[in-house]
Design a protein around this motif. Structure first.
Motif, PDB file in Angstrom:
ATOM      1  N   UNK A  96       0.820  -1.206   0.000  1.00 34.56           N
ATOM      2  CA  UNK A  96       0.000   0.000   0.000  1.00 34.56           C
ATOM      3  C   UNK A  96       0.858   1.262   0.000  1.00 34.56           C
ATOM      4  N   UNK A  97       1.933   1.251   0.755  1.00 34.65           N
ATOM      5  CA  UNK A  97       2.779   2.438   0.864  1.00 34.65           C
ATOM      6  C   UNK A  97       3.499   2.728  -0.458  1.00 34.65           C
ATOM      7  N   UNK A  98       3.888   1.705  -1.167  1.00 33.75           N
ATOM      8  CA  UNK A  98       4.636   1.909  -2.404  1.00 33.75           C
ATOM      9  C   UNK A  98       3.715   2.067  -3.604  1.00 33.75           C
ATOM     10  N   UNK A  99       2.673   1.271  -3.701  1.00 36.06           N
ATOM     11  CA  UNK A  99       1.841   1.240  -4.904  1.00 36.06           C
ATOM     12  C   UNK A  99       0.799   2.362  -4.930  1.00 36.06           C
ATOM     13  N   UNK A 100       0.189   2.710  -3.802  1.00 37.47           N
ATOM     14  CA  UNK A 100      -0.891   3.701  -3.798  1.00 37.47           C
ATOM     15  C   UNK A 100      -0.440   5.071  -4.315  1.00 37.47           C
ATOM     16  N   UNK A 101       0.713   5.621  -3.900  1.00 33.17           N
ATOM     17  CA  UNK A 101       1.122   6.901  -4.490  1.00 33.17           C
ATOM     18  C   UNK A 101       1.306   6.811  -6.010  1.00 33.17           C
ATOM     19  N   UNK A 102       1.846   5.709  -6.477  1.00 38.42           N
ATOM     20  CA  UNK A 102       1.991   5.502  -7.919  1.00 38.42           C
ATOM     21  C   UNK A 102       0.625   5.527  -8.593  1.00 38.42           C
ATOM     22  N   UNK A 103      -0.353   4.865  -7.999  1.00 39.15           N
ATOM     23  CA  UNK A 103      -1.693   4.808  -8.588  1.00 39.15           C
ATOM     24  C   UNK A 103      -2.314   6.205  -8.649  1.00 39.15           C
TER      25      UNK A 103
END
Length: 145
Positions: A96-103
């Motif tokens: 969640x910490x890595x992928x959500x900002x990317x999304x």
């Protein structure tokens, strides 16, 4: 009893490959929502980007293939992150910490590309973006000449 070395090697390799395939199958099925989210957002951004690019400079295959390359790259990154989450206790928050900002950035990019392609009015896009970062204050409208 005679040892049949070729049969032993083939059996060992097939067992190892079967284990790896079943591991990745379980990993992807258990986290299929995250995989589909990445694919959906990347293809949405890519579709609007290709339409906007076609209107500006014509269709370019290398830019269309970049969507696939970027999608595969992020799927590999997600797979590695999920492997780390499963391997170490207490790291369930990592994806969640890595992928959500990317999304979030990719969704904003999709909105911008949709606006450039003519699917969203610029004024509506500005309203959406203003609601996303309200901490920056109210946008001053430029005077119309």
């Amino acid at each position: 009893m005679k040892l049949n070395l070729p049969l032993l090697v083939i059996t060992s390799l097939s067992a190892g490959i079967t284990f790896m395939c079943s591991y990745f199958m379980n990993l992807t099925i258990a986290n299929s929502n995250q995989y589909f989210a990445i694919i959906g957002v990347m293809f949405l951004d890519g579709l609007f980007g290709m339409i906007a690019g076609s209107k500006r400079e014509g269709f370019q295959t290398r830019k269309a293939l970049k969507v696939l390359k970027t999608t595969v790259t992020w799927l590999i990154i997600l797979t590695v992150i999920l492997m780390v989450e499963q391997g170490f206790a207490g790291t369930a928050w990592l994806s969640e910490v890595i992928i959500v900002p990317f999304m979030v950035f990719q969704l904003i990019s999709a909105l911008k590309n949709a606006s450039m392609a003519g699917f969203i009015q610029v004024s509506l896009l500005n309203q959406i973006l203003d609601k996303i970062d309200q901490h920056k204050g109210i946008r001053n409208e430029e005077p119309k000449e």
